[in-house]
Design an enzyme around this catalytic site. Structure first.
Site, PDB file in Angstrom:
ATOM      1  N   GLU A  43       3.323   8.997  -2.951  1.00 19.49           N
ATOM      2  CA  GLU A  43       2.208   8.256  -2.345  1.00 19.49           C
ATOM      3  C   GLU A  43       1.001   9.174  -2.448  1.00 19.49           C
ATOM      4  O   GLU A  43       0.841  10.080  -1.632  1.00 19.49           O
ATOM      5  CB  GLU A  43       2.496   7.893  -0.894  1.00 19.49           C
TER       6      GLU A  43
ATOM      7  N   ASP B 189       5.832  10.991   1.108  1.00 17.22           N
ATOM      8  CA  ASP B 189       4.714  10.510   1.919  1.00 17.22           C
ATOM      9  C   ASP B 189       3.530  11.468   1.873  1.00 17.22           C
ATOM     10  O   ASP B 189       3.702  12.688   1.838  1.00 17.22           O
ATOM     11  CB  ASP B 189       5.200  10.359   3.368  1.00 17.22           C
TER      12      ASP B 189
END
Length: 731
Positions: free
Chosen positions: A462, A409
């Site tokens: 990401e 993330d």
């Protein structure tokens, strides 16, 4: 005989003694005698028993709860237990100060160096047999603490009772507590260097946690699970190659499906093992991706502010239950990816923040250690022990839970020191630049070590910037990820789709621009949870027009996505066009499947996955420019896009035609590179999907009529707001 120095006794009973192992337990005296010292607040009497339960000595009370006395006719240590009395009550306990260290010299060396490859084997709470006695071994890193104690219901949360042993210069404290076992609830009480007692801390390497809002750690025994996924584990590496189909169903477990008749609770891990796994497999996805399942205190963070990185959230069951869900997914042919959050952590008092009274895991300077976007703290990637903690955690999920992939993330927030910071609010790197060199080095090291330990899994970044080489190997200067989310493609194409069709001709480049860089990384095309929250509405809600046109637009868009180079990811609810924005506190609107338009969308996604997985041209050269060819990428006036996908030698090419206007194009001629019959494999305008059922009667034979630079062409009907797939017949 002086059984204990009065000053030492006071430090023991007040909880200020930093090394009680040098005082409590059995200790030889200069005259050759053996003395026992025991601290048990609340007891009025204490006796030492041998291994057979026979009384060896009765100890004298020294002060409140502290007892001491000589051991007659004994000069060396021996196995013993303690018997205590209070009024008419009598009970027995093992003495934690009777046991030597558990961690060995190699553990101590690696912990001190910050290079322990399996940190979770050394730290945390482990149920084990030590010196023939069953109990729990606790170990925690707190290098600047004056004292660290294990506290829980088993010692009335009294930090004076189980003060831990400091292991040299490692900064690690450990203790073996006999008689404890699975399910014991505990925290650490830490006294800082200046004598202040910190708020009670959960175990950073704890394997279980209480159900939020409670915040204590729970002893969980990770040994003994009977995995049944040997065939999957042996073959999964082949499924994670860049030339294989990967279609991911992203899920937030708490809100995927609830049980209204049982207080609207979420499903358990074992219920998900049956219902979610069965559904995702039926829909043809190759993987399930879970929003973070590491324990997190605040449900509204969706797991992206974790506190217990080594503990699957207790919201849905135990670690064994979570393993059963992964096992079930593998049995169904589904991989499991988890979202992993090494970019920041919350400042909750029971978490990592100022863990031992200092900025231990985070930077001390808020310009480096505070994240303004999320009101969280940033890991100190330049500290070896912190890198070891995070990298070990990544390996932990792969090795202990058979996780098949880690989607990392917020990588962009890690790569740049000025991310979301104004001028003067960030610290340049040693060269005066904005790149976070320590984070870059950490990510490379993480990928190298994770792939070295488990070469058949995948890591996915990401990452929303143009940082080069995110999915390039580290020995070629890259970050070493297996894949990268294509955030630019997602943003551009969703903006295009939000335009009224009459205006799309002015934004044609938003659909084509992604092909300029589509092969620079190993991309995943994400339509994730981030696109259906914070006022953005649902995917269906972004589509213009009346109800029929909105559904048609979304069907065409899904067709465009599945035909585009790149692996696929779709957040739950999108597959049946949930019209409202996602709410993490409620279930998806499964009742909508009673309506034809929503059921049709679900049918389409299922069929797109089936076509994708069965058609090599749609995935074999995802990351190679020779696998893609524009036939007509410039027809802005009609908002039509035509391209060709090609796979390895011997696979049939696939022609994709996408029309993003509500106008049916009849007699439309499209060039093709080869003569033959082109089978209409999928048409998003089909009646079974909720469309107008305009198409080409199963396919079209090519004509020797030049078009789009090709000697052959097809004359076809292009349905309104639709994407059509044609495959060259091999018969």
């Amino acid at each position: 005989m002086t059984l204990i120095d009065p000053g030492t006794a006071d430090e023991i009973t007040s909880g200020r003694h930093g090394d009680p192992f040098s005082v409590l337990g059995l200790h030889g005296q200069p005259d050759g005698t053996l003395v026992a010292r025991v601290f048990r607040p609340g007891a009025e009497g204490a006796q030492v028993l041998d291994a057979n339960g026979k009384r060896v000595a009765t100890l004298e009370p020294v002060s409140d709860g502290l007892f001491a006395g000589p051991i007659p006719r004994r000069k060396t240590r021996f196995p013993y237990r303690l018997r205590f009395t209070r009024g008419p009550d009598t009970w027995e306990e093992g003495d934690p100060y009777a046991f030597g260290p558990v961690l060995g010299e190699i553990d101590e060396y690696l912990l001190g160096e910050g290079t322990h490859g399996s940190l979770w084997d050394a730290l945390g709470a482990h149920v084990r047999i030590h010196d023939g006695v069953s109990g729990v071994h606790f170990a925690v890193w707190a290098p600047n603490a004056r004292r660290v104690s294990v506290v829980g219901g088993f010692n009335d949360w009294d930090g004076r009772r189980h003060v831990m042993r400091r292991r040299g210069q490692t900064g690690v404290h450990e203790i073996f507590i006999p008689d404890l076992g699975e399910g014991a609830v505990y925290k650490y009480e830490i006294m800082g260097a200046s004598g202040e007692v910190m708020p009670l801390k959960a175990d950073p390497v704890g394997f279980g946690a209480e159900l939020p809002p409670a915040t204590a750690s729970v002893v969980r025994d990770l040994d003994g699970y009977d995995w049944r996924d040997g065939d999957w584990m042996a073959a999964r590496g082949a499924a994670h190659r860049i030339d294989k189909p990967i279609s991911v169903y992203e899920v937030h477990l708490e809100s995927w499906r609830r049980v209204p008749e049982d207080g609207n609770r979420s499903l358990t891990y074992r219920e998900h093992a049956e219902q979610l796994v069965g559904y995702a497999a039926d829909m043809g996805f190759t993987h399930i991706e879970l929003t973070p399942i590491s324990e997190y205190p605040f449900g509204g963070s969706w797991g992206y502010q974790p506190v217990g990185l080594f503990a699957p959230t207790s919201r849905f069951g135990t670690p064994e239950d979570f393993r059963a869900m992964v096992d079930a997914a593998h049995a169904a042919g589904l991989g499991v990816i988890i979202d992993w959050v090494p970019g920041h952590f919350p400042s909750d008092a029971h978490g990592l923040a100022r863990f031992d009274g200092t900025a231990l895991y985070e930077h001390a300077d808020p310009k480096e250690g505070y994240h303004p976007d999320w009101n969280t703290l940033v890991y100190n990637y330049g500290r070896t022990e912190v890198r070891n903690f995070l990298i070990s955690n990544a390996k932990f999920w792969a090795e202990e839970y058979h996780i098949d992939g880690l989607r990392v993330d917020a990588v962009a927030s890690m790569l740049y020191r000025d991310y979301s910071r104004k001028e003067g609010e960030w610290v340049p790197n040693e060269h005066g630049g904005r790149e976070n060199l320590e984070a870059i080095s950490f990510l490379r090291q993480m990928n190298e070590q994770v792939y070295a330990a488990c070469p058949d899994i995948m890591t996915i970044a990401e990452e929303s910037t143009a940082f080069p080489g995110v999915s390039a190997p580290t020995d070629h200067g890259g970050l070493g990820f297996g894949f990268k989310w294509n955030m630019g493609w997602m943003n551009d194409t969703l903006r295009y789709m939000a335009e009224d069709p009459i205006n799309r001709k002015y934004h044609h480049d938003k659909m084509t621009f992604g092909l300029h860089y589509a092969f620079s990384e190993n991309f995943v095309l994400p339509l994730s949870h981030d696109e259906v929250v914070h006022g953005k509405g649902s995917l269906l809600g972004r589509m213009p027009g009346d109800d029929w046109q909105r559904f048609a637009n979304l069907r065409a868009y899904f067709g465009f996505m599945w035909g585009h180079p790149g692996k696929k990811l779709l957040f739950m609810g999108g597959e049946f066009a949930q019209p409202r924005e996602w709410n993490h506190e409620s279930s998806l609107d499964w009742h909508l499947l009673e309506y034809g338009s929503h059921k049709g969308m679900q049918n389409l996604v299922r069929d797109l996955n089936a076509l994708y997985r069965a058609t090599p041209a749609l995935y074999e050269k995802d990351s190679k420019p020779e696998g893609f060819r524009w036939i007509d990428g410039g027809n802005a006036s009609d908002s039509i896009f035509v391209w060709l996908r090609e796979g390895a030698e011997g696979s049939a090419p696939v022609l994709i035609v996408a029309n993003f206007t509500p106008v049916t194009r009849t007699g439309y001629r499209v060039g093709v590179p080869q003569a033959g019959y082109w089978v209409e494999k999928l048409n998003t305008d089909a009646e079974g999907y909720g469309g107008s059922n305009q198409g080409n009667g199963g396919g079209r034979a090519s004509d020797p009529v030049p078009a789009h630079g090709c000697d052959q062409s097809l004359e076809m009907t292009v349905p309104p707001l639709a994407t059509v797939f044609f495959e060259l017949s091999q018969g």
